[in-house]
Design a protein around this motif. Structure first.
Motif, PDB file in Angstrom:
ATOM      1  N   MET A 186      37.840  40.923  41.615  1.00  0.00           N
ATOM      2  CA  MET A 186      37.254  40.283  40.649  1.00  0.00           C
ATOM      3  C   MET A 186      38.094  39.917  39.479  1.00  0.00           C
ATOM      4  SD  MET A 186      32.914  40.893  40.245  1.00  0.00           S
ATOM      5  CE  MET A 186      32.715  39.279  39.768  1.00  0.00           C
ATOM      6  N   ILE A 187      39.080  40.686  39.607  1.00  0.00           N
ATOM      7  CA  ILE A 187      40.111  40.229  38.708  1.00  0.00           C
ATOM      8  C   ILE A 187      40.788  38.828  38.678  1.00  0.00           C
ATOM      9  CG2 ILE A 187      42.207  40.619  40.648  1.00  0.00           C
ATOM     10  CD1 ILE A 187      42.319  42.216  37.140  1.00  0.00           C
ATOM     11  N   THR A 194      38.584  36.544  38.415  1.00  0.00           N
ATOM     12  CA  THR A 194      37.947  35.932  36.986  1.00  0.00           C
ATOM     13  C   THR A 194      38.463  36.341  36.214  1.00  0.00           C
ATOM     14  OG1 THR A 194      36.537  38.227  36.686  1.00  0.00           O
ATOM     15  CG2 THR A 194      36.080  36.547  38.542  1.00  0.00           C
ATOM     16  N   MET A 239      36.243  37.897  33.652  1.00  0.00           N
ATOM     17  CA  MET A 239      35.648  38.639  33.384  1.00  0.00           C
ATOM     18  C   MET A 239      36.964  39.998  32.742  1.00  0.00           C
ATOM     19  SD  MET A 239      32.090  38.360  35.110  1.00  0.00           S
ATOM     20  CE  MET A 239      32.419  37.536  37.021  1.00  0.00           C
ATOM     21  N   ARG A 292      27.330  44.724  37.521  1.00  0.00           N
ATOM     22  CA  ARG A 292      27.185  45.221  36.233  1.00  0.00           C
ATOM     23  C   ARG A 292      26.560  44.795  35.204  1.00  0.00           C
ATOM     24  NH1 ARG A 292      30.138  41.202  38.220  1.00  0.00           N
ATOM     25  NH2 ARG A 292      30.321  39.978  37.387  1.00  0.00           N
ATOM     26  N   PHE A 331      34.571  48.348  35.103  1.00  0.00           N
ATOM     27  CA  PHE A 331      33.581  47.974  36.164  1.00  0.00           C
ATOM     28  C   PHE A 331      35.283  47.943  36.528  1.00  0.00           C
ATOM     29  CE2 PHE A 331      33.585  44.515  39.099  1.00  0.00           C
ATOM     30  CZ  PHE A 331      32.602  44.585  40.094  1.00  0.00           C
ATOM     31  N   ASN A 332      35.670  48.319  38.669  1.00  0.00           N
ATOM     32  CA  ASN A 332      37.284  47.928  39.464  1.00  0.00           C
ATOM     33  C   ASN A 332      37.387  46.575  39.626  1.00  0.00           C
ATOM     34  OD1 ASN A 332      37.919  51.292  39.833  1.00  0.00           O
ATOM     35  ND2 ASN A 332      35.693  50.844  39.244  1.00  0.00           N
ATOM     36  N   TRP A 333      38.131  45.963  38.515  1.00  0.00           N
ATOM     37  CA  TRP A 333      38.071  44.361  38.582  1.00  0.00           C
ATOM     38  C   TRP A 333      39.045  44.209  39.857  1.00  0.00           C
ATOM     39  CZ3 TRP A 333      34.849  41.905  36.399  1.00  0.00           C
ATOM     40  CH2 TRP A 333      34.830  41.830  35.477  1.00  0.00           C
ATOM     41  N   LYS A 334      39.713  45.402  40.045  1.00  0.00           N
ATOM     42  CA  LYS A 334      40.707  45.386  41.581  1.00  0.00           C
ATOM     43  C   LYS A 334      40.628  46.921  41.807  1.00  0.00           C
ATOM     44  CE  LYS A 334      44.877  45.602  39.063  1.00  0.00           C
ATOM     45  NZ  LYS A 334      45.599  46.681  39.628  1.00  0.00           N
ATOM     46  N   VAL A 394      37.376  49.354  45.194  1.00  0.00           N
ATOM     47  CA  VAL A 394      36.817  48.137  43.804  1.00  0.00           C
ATOM     48  C   VAL A 394      36.282  46.961  44.066  1.00  0.00           C
ATOM     49  CG1 VAL A 394      37.170  46.201  46.605  1.00  0.00           C
ATOM     50  CG2 VAL A 394      38.786  45.874  44.287  1.00  0.00           C
TER      51      VAL A 394
END
Ligand code: SF4
Ligand code: SF4
Lengths: 417, 313
Positions: free
Chosen positions: A61-62, A64, A66, B205, B218-221, B244
């Motif tokens: 979700m990188i 996005t 957020m 989340r 949070f693990n955005w990547k 992730v």
């Protein structure tokens, strides 16, 4: 070769119900060139969204915008608004069944079909917001681990799906009876209609509790949140239905829509004022009292420490809401030659509510963060694509649903008595 | 459309030229389905990154000892394959009769941020985003109002007119983050540590929104850690490299503290501002501090009952 279905009284529902669904879908995909163009456009937009979402899942979700500070964004904003739209559909049911408005009876199904499309969109927005959509099954009761009754999110899952089933049943039953050429039996749908009124209020109340139950987020931590949700839902829902009805009348020649349009306009007249009143009283408490609430509200309206990403959104929403309210208060709006103005007012109220319930409600809950960091959020292109895709899908569902109901709308006489 | 049937007859009209229309519609449906499959093709890549065993894995609390051993072996193999690191993942359980609490002496903390850095390394955080479970707020003297503070301060520390407030997970006794989780992916263990099953979290989340202390990440990547920097001493519920799309948090370094060591942030602190221990042990240092110092907790009014204390000399 032509096909014709002649359901007989003796035929079992097990065979004739699938036939009804098949026939309805077949007919719903028949149409003029404009209809095909419209559906093609929606399909294209939906595909863009699906592709963006697939990329989001693959890359994390990188993609996005957020962050850990603003951990919910455009998706949850839209989710919140769509719950309202679903609940707002009930504003057709109430006059029809509680006040026995005959003219509403004939078209009440439009509101219910809107509710179905809106709930489908809600569910899609939730899925789009999950970091691990592959683990969706963890949310299912029994095979997953359902944190019920403690988590408000599990309540929301229950009420939203319940509302979906309820409306699918009501619409399915009424249209099926029509297909069979029978009169709907009130015992099979009136109790469900009554239940759906209470249920519609519950979906939006539970969704409000999702936010106002969080003690660490003062901006949401207000008892007025649920009533405010409902007030704006009862603006956006009817506004959407009015526009749909104007279009349906234009495009298909279905009659008998003028009086329902007038009824809904009168409803908005009241709800839009109630909504503004609640906004005003919240603002009064925020700014006059000050305290922990005020920094989020300040950020929303004027910006905080030079950060002003939300300010244009907020003032646009206020401008739209106030202008729409003024238009609705003008009695002439109901006159036939002012139809375009009515549509404009509806669109304004709709967009106003969308901003207010979305960007204006979810984002300031996170800014400033719980440690008072000011991290701004502007949706990324990927988020917009996914959002547009889901909206396109929802409109597809709604278009198909309305087309399915068209024969009934054209000959309302024999049903829903 | 025909619109003139009597009510008794089926109301749906007859479609002329059925086969031709069916063919055209069929063609469009096929086209649409094909386009859809193409549009979502990036999912195939995502699917390659997770195995069927991972997908089917049940909740931590439902794993039998044999299943747990299998899961851990799989996770260790994954670390080798994806990060080229030889790691051991233990399943450290709470020690009976232990309740961990933490305290920080605000008169001593000088905001140097060594704890932040140590946390980053110890817990195998993503190098790119420079993640850490700890945030240090620079506050003007004479206030407890965080709104007046800054987490992004620069320059030499300590500054004369400031004090420093490190914030991390408070391991609340009434944790709102646990209440809101729709799938019970996060819970409080008997020794007071709030943990996350990274293989059960769905990444909604909601817990991040609920936590009043900004303690969750949070693990955005996919976290990136160079092979030689990976901390190989890991535990299932703490510092193993996270997948992730899931949420993680401070665990008071349970892979250390449940083995009798101290948290990495405490060991790294050059000023000795940090105190850690078992509150149930009457002879412990932490017990003495809580009994003899003026102790504060953050955001007391929220009723989260932190197991994390601040005090002044
Ligand atoms: S500080 Fe936040 S993450 Fe930690 S236990 Fe409390 S609510 Fe949960
Ligand atoms: S992000 Fe994970 S741990 Fe947090 S509430 Fe959602 S499922 Fe639970």
């Amino acid at each position: 070769m032509s096909s014709i279905i002649t359901p007989s009284e003796s035929e079992s529902h097990v065979t004739s119900y699938p036939k009804f669904i098949g026939r309805s879908l077949w007919l719903a995909t028949e149409g003029s060139f404009a209809f095909y163009a419209w559906m093609t456009m929606l399909t294209a937009l939906f595909l863009v969204g699906a592709n963006a979402w697939a990329n989001q899942v693959a890359g994390g979700m990188i993609g996005t915008n957020m962050t850990d500070q603003v951990s919910w964004g455009l998706y949850i904003a839209n989710f919140t608004f769509m719950v309202g739209l679903a609940a707002g559909g009930v504003m057709m049911v109430i006059p029809a069944y509680l006040y026995h408005d005959r003219k509403m009876h004939d078209v009440v199904i439009i509101g219910e079909l809107l509710a179905i499309a809106a709930i489908v969109m809600c569910l899609l927005f939730v899925v789009a917001d999950l970091g691990r959509p592959d683990r969706f099954w963890h949310m299912l009761p029994i095979i997953g681990k359902f944190n019920w009754p403690i988590s408000m999110l599990t309540w929301d899952v229950i009420v939203l799906n319940g509302y979906l089933l309820l409306n699918l049943h009501i619409c399915g039953y009424l249209l099926y009876m029509r297909f069979l050429g029978r009169k709907p039996n009130p015992t099979w749908y009136i109790p469900f209609v009554m239940l759906s009124i209470v249920w519609a209020i519950s979906i939006h109340t539970v969704t409000a509790f999702l936010y106002c139950g969080l003690g660490g987020r003062p901006f949401w931590n207000t008892a007025l949140l649920a009533p405010r949700f409902l007030a704006s839902a009862f603006v956006s829902g009817p506004a959407f239905i009015i526009v749909s009805m104007v279009l349906i009348k234009r495009l298909t020649g279905v009659g008998g829509l003028d009086q329902p349009i007038a009824t809904l306009t009168k409803i908005i007249r009241v709800t839009i004022l109630v909504n503004l009143l609640m906004v005003a009283s919240e603002l009064f408490t925020e700014f006059y009292t000050g305290g922990s609430h005020v920094s989020a509200a300040k950020y929303l309206f004027f910006g905080l420490h030079g950060k002003t990403a939300l300010v244009p959104w907020t003032w646009t929403a206020i401008g739209l809401n106030v202008t729409a309210a003024l238009l609705f208060l003008w009695p002439g709006l109901l006159r036939f030659r002012w139809r375009p103005l009515l549509v404009t007012a509806c669109v304004m109220a709709f967009v106003g509510a969308w901003i207010e319930k979305g960007m204006g409600l979810i984002i300031p809950g996170f800014v400033p963060s719980t440690l008072h960091e000011i991290v701004e959020y502007v949706p990324s292109q990927l988020e917009w694509k996914v959002t547009v895709g889901i909206w396109a899908f929802g409109l597809m569902v709604f278009t198909i649903a309305i087309k399915t109901a068209l024969p009934t709308l054209k000959h309302p006489a024999e049903h829903s008595r | 459309m025909t619109t003139t049937e009597t009510p008794q007859k089926p109301s749906l009209p007859i479609v002329e030229n059925f086969t031709r229309r069916a063919a055209v519609k069929g063609a469009f449906a096929t086209l649409g389905a094909g386009a859809f499959v193409a549009a979502i093709s990036p999912l195939r890549q995502a699917a390659r990154n997770s195995s069927a065993a991972e997908f089917m894995q049940t909740h931590y609390s439902e794993l039998s000892p044999e299943q747990k051993a299998d899961v851990i072996a799989r996770l260790e193999a994954e670390a080798k394959e994806k990060y080229d690191a030889d790691v051991t993942i233990a399943d450290d359980r709470p020690i009976p009769g232990t309740k961990f609490v933490y305290a920080i002496n605000l008169s001593v903390c000088n905001g140097n941020g060594k704890c932040v850095e140590a946390c980053h390394k110890e817990n195998n955080h993503d190098r790119d985003t420079n993640q850490s479970y700890i945030r240090v707020i620079e506050m003007p003297k004479g206030t407890m109002d965080m709104e007046k503070g800054s987490t992004t301060y620069t320059g030499a520390v300590p500054k004369d007119d400031k004090f420093y407030l490190p914030v991390q997970c408070q391991q609340c006794d009434e944790p709102p983050c646990v209440d809101v989780c729709p799938v019970k992916a996060t819970w409080k263990e008997e020794d007071g540590i709030v943990v996350v099953d990274y293989n059960w979290c769905i990444g909604c989340r909601y817990c991040e929104a609920a936590c009043p202390y900004h303690a969750r990440r949070f693990n955005w990547k996919k976290p990136e850690v160079p092979a030689k920097e990976v901390n190989p001493d890991q535990s299932y519920l703490s510092n193993r490299i996270r997948p992730v799309g899931v949420v993680e948090k401070c665990t008071y370094c349970l892979h250390r503290t449940r083995r009798g060591k101290l948290p990495a942030c405490l060991e790294a602190c050059p000023t000795g501002a940090r105190v850690f221990g078992n509150i149930l042990d009457p002879k412990s240092n932490i017990r003495w501090i809580l009994e003899n110092k003026r102790v504060y907790i953050l955001k007391e009014e929220l009723g989260t009952k932190p197991a994390f204390f601040y005090y002044f000399d």
